[in-house]
Design an enzyme around this catalytic site. Structure first.
Site, short mmCIF file in Angstrom:
data_model
loop_
_atom_site.label_atom_id
_atom_site.label_comp_id
_atom_site.label_asym_id
_atom_site.label_seq_id
_atom_site.Cartn_x
_atom_site.Cartn_y
_atom_site.Cartn_z
N ARG A 147 -8.33 15.58 20.05
CA ARG A 147 -9.14 14.98 18.98
C ARG A 147 -8.97 15.88 17.77
O ARG A 147 -9.37 17.05 17.80
CB ARG A 147 -10.60 14.88 19.42
CG ARG A 147 -11.53 14.50 18.28
CD ARG A 147 -12.88 14.06 18.74
NE ARG A 147 -12.86 12.72 19.28
CZ ARG A 147 -13.92 11.92 19.40
NH1 ARG A 147 -15.10 12.34 19.01
NH2 ARG A 147 -13.82 10.71 19.89
N HIS A 172 -7.77 5.52 16.63
CA HIS A 172 -8.59 5.83 17.82
C HIS A 172 -8.14 4.85 18.92
O HIS A 172 -8.87 3.93 19.29
CB HIS A 172 -10.07 5.66 17.47
CG HIS A 172 -11.01 6.31 18.44
ND1 HIS A 172 -10.59 7.04 19.53
CD2 HIS A 172 -12.39 6.34 18.49
CE1 HIS A 172 -11.64 7.50 20.20
NE2 HIS A 172 -12.73 7.08 19.59
N GLN A 227 -10.27 4.01 22.14
CA GLN A 227 -11.43 3.19 21.81
C GLN A 227 -11.03 1.72 21.71
O GLN A 227 -11.68 0.84 22.28
CB GLN A 227 -12.02 3.67 20.47
CG GLN A 227 -13.21 2.87 20.00
CD GLN A 227 -14.45 3.12 20.84
OE1 GLN A 227 -14.84 4.26 21.05
NE2 GLN A 227 -15.08 2.07 21.33
N ASP A 284 -18.69 0.26 12.49
CA ASP A 284 -18.58 1.70 12.77
C ASP A 284 -19.23 2.43 11.59
O ASP A 284 -19.50 1.82 10.54
CB ASP A 284 -17.09 2.08 12.92
CG ASP A 284 -16.89 3.56 13.24
OD1 ASP A 284 -17.84 4.21 13.73
OD2 ASP A 284 -15.78 4.08 12.99
N CYS A 344 -18.60 1.24 18.22
CA CYS A 344 -17.97 2.25 19.08
C CYS A 344 -18.91 3.40 19.40
O CYS A 344 -18.71 4.11 20.38
CB CYS A 344 -16.70 2.76 18.41
SG CYS A 344 -17.00 3.49 16.80
N ARG A 373 -15.28 2.67 28.35
CA ARG A 373 -14.36 3.75 27.98
C ARG A 373 -13.84 4.45 29.24
O ARG A 373 -12.66 4.76 29.35
CB ARG A 373 -15.07 4.80 27.08
CG ARG A 373 -15.50 4.33 25.69
CD ARG A 373 -14.33 4.03 24.78
NE ARG A 373 -13.39 5.13 24.65
CZ ARG A 373 -13.52 6.16 23.82
NH1 ARG A 373 -14.55 6.23 23.00
NH2 ARG A 373 -12.60 7.11 23.76
N1 CP Z 1 -16.72 6.31 20.35
C1 CP Z 1 -16.40 7.61 20.51
O1 CP Z 1 -15.23 8.00 20.49
O2 CP Z 1 -17.46 8.42 20.74
P1 CP Z 1 -17.44 10.00 20.74
O3 CP Z 1 -17.13 10.45 19.34
O4 CP Z 1 -18.80 10.40 21.19
O5 CP Z 1 -16.37 10.47 21.69
N1 NVA Z 2 -14.91 6.57 12.58
C1 NVA Z 2 -15.68 7.50 13.38
C2 NVA Z 2 -15.52 7.18 14.82
C3 NVA Z 2 -16.29 8.04 15.78
C4 NVA Z 2 -16.06 7.69 17.21
C5 NVA Z 2 -15.22 8.92 13.08
O1 NVA Z 2 -14.00 9.14 12.93
O2 NVA Z 2 -16.05 9.80 12.96
#
Ligand code: CP
Ligand code: NVA
Length: 306
Positions: free
Chosen positions: A102, A129, A132, A224, A264, A291
Site C-alpha cells: 500500500r 485499488h 477493492q 468514496d 469501500c 474483501r
Molecule cells: N477499503 C479499504 O481498502 O479499507 P482500508 O483502507 O481500511 O484497508
Molecule cells: N480513496 C480512498 C480509499 C480508501 C480505502 C483513499 O485512497 O484514501
C-alpha cells in the site's frame, strides 16, 4: 520471469476476473476448505498508509489458506527513504513468497513489482485499488445475480477506487455512470481504456457533473471519501467543491426503491455520505466481508503455484 502481479485491473483478463469471482464464491461457502493450499508460504504486507479492511482481510485470508503473514508498517521499512524501492524489492524477494504493498505513489508499487522476484499485489496506490474493485463486483454479482447489464452510479471523487471500478466494470459488462464535480473527473488514460473495454463487452460508461443524473435508473450507488489518504492538504477546498455530491436521502430518492448503496469504507459520515449507509439498501458490511473471500482467490491465483 514466470510470476504474475496485480498492480492494476489491466493485469487481469475478463476470464481471469471471472475465475477469481468463482473461486471466491466457493471459498465464501467453505472458508476453511483450502487450509493447506499456501502452507509454508509467507506474504509480506508492506504498508505506507493505515488500513483496516485490506490488512485484516489479507492476514486472515493467509491464515485460512495455511500461510504466514508479516505486517510491515512504514516504521519498519520506510521504503524509498531508509532504502531504495529497488533494494527493498530485491531483498524482500529473498525472504517471502509474495508482497501486498500500500503506497502513496503508484510508481512505487510498479517499481516494487518490476524489481521483485515474487508476485506483488497493489493494496492501494494513488492511482488504483484493484483488490477493492474485484471484491466490489463480487458483491454486485452476489446481490444482483448478474454483472452484465447492471448499472453502477459512482458519485464523488474521480480517485483510485473509481479508476479500478471503471476498469473492472468495463471488463465484465457492468454499465457505469460517474458523477464528479468539474475538475475531479477520472483520469483521461483510465477513462479511455475503460471505454475501449466497455465497447468490447457491450457496456456503457458515461461521465456527468450532476449526481442526480448519474443515479437515475441505477442499480447501485457507490461513493468514496472526498479526501483520500495523502490529500489532507486539499481538505478545505475539496469539502467546498464536493458539496453537491453527497450520497443522502434526497439523492437516493432519484434512484429506484431497491437501488443498493455501496462504499469501500472508511466512510466520513456527514461528508460524502450520511446515515443512508445504515439503511436497508446498504450493503457496506457485506462488501467489507467480501474483501476477505476475494483476497483468498487472488492469493491462490498468484501464490498458489510455485
Ligand atoms: N477499503 C479499504 O481498502 O479499507 P482500508 O483502507 O481500511 O484497508
Ligand atoms: N480513496 C480512498 C480509499 C480508501 C480505502 C483513499 O485512497 O484514501
Amino acid at each position: 520471469m514466470n510470476k504474475k502481479n496485480l498492480i492494476t485491473i489491466n493485469d487481469l483478463s475478463t476470464l481471469e476476473i471471472l475465475e477469481i469471482l468463482k473461486t471466491a464464491k466457493k471459498l465464501k461457502k467453505s472458508p476453511l476448505s483450502k487450509k493447506t493450499a499456501l502452507k509454508d508460504r509467507t506474504l509480506a504486507l508492506l504498508f505506507q498508509k493505515p488500513s483496516n479492511r485490506t490488512r485484516i482481510s489479507f492476514e486472515v485470508a493467509m491464515v485460512h489458506l495455511g500461510g504466514y503473514v508479516l505486517y510491515l508498517s512504514p516504521r519498519e521499512i520506510d521504503m524509498g527513504k531508509r532504502e531504495s524501492v529497488k533494494d527493498v524489492a530485491r531483498v524482500i524477494s529473498r525472504y517471502v513468497d509474495g508482497v501486498v504493498a500500500r503506497v502513496y505513489s503508484h510508481q512505487d508499487v510498479e517499481a516494487l513489482a518490476s524489481y521483485s522476484d515474487v508476485p506483488v499485489i497493489n493494496g492501494l496506490s494513488d492511482l488504483e485499488h484493484p483488490c477493492q474493485a474485484l471484491s466490489d463486483i463480487f458483491t454486485i454479482q452476489e446481490k444482483m445475480g448478474k454483472l452484465k447489464g447492471a448499472v453502477l452510479a459512482y458519485v464523488g471523487d474521480g480517485n483510485n477506487v473509481l479508476n479500478s471500478l471503471l476498469l473492472v466494470c468495463a471488463k465484465t459488462g457492468v454499465n457505469v455512470k460517474v458523477a464528479t464535480p468539474k475538475g475531479y473527473e477520472p483520469q483521461k488514460a483510465i477513462l479511455e481504456n475503460a471505454l475501449k473495454f466497455a465497447k468490447d463487452n457491450g457496456s456503457k460508461i458515461e461521465v456527468f457533473n450532476d449526481a442526480q443524473e448519474a443515479v437515475r435508473e441505477s442499480d447501485v450507488v457507490y461513493t468514496d471519501v472526498w479526501v483520500s489518504m495523502g490529500q489532507e492538504d486539499e481538505r478545505g477546498k475539496r469539502l467546498r467543491d464536493f458539496e453537491n455530491f453527497q450520497v443522502n436521502e434526497k439523492l437516493m430518492k432519484c434512484a429506484k426503491k431497491d437501488t443498493l448503496i455501496m462504499h469501500c469504507l472508511p466512510a466520513h459520515r456527514g461528508e460524502e455520505v450520511t446515515d443512508v449507509i445504515d439503511g436497508k439498501n446498504s450493503v457496506i458490511y457485506d462488501q467489507a466481508e467480501n474483501r476477505m473471500h476475494v483476497q483468498k482467490a487472488i492469493l491462490l491465483k498468484l501464490l498458489g503455484k510455485r
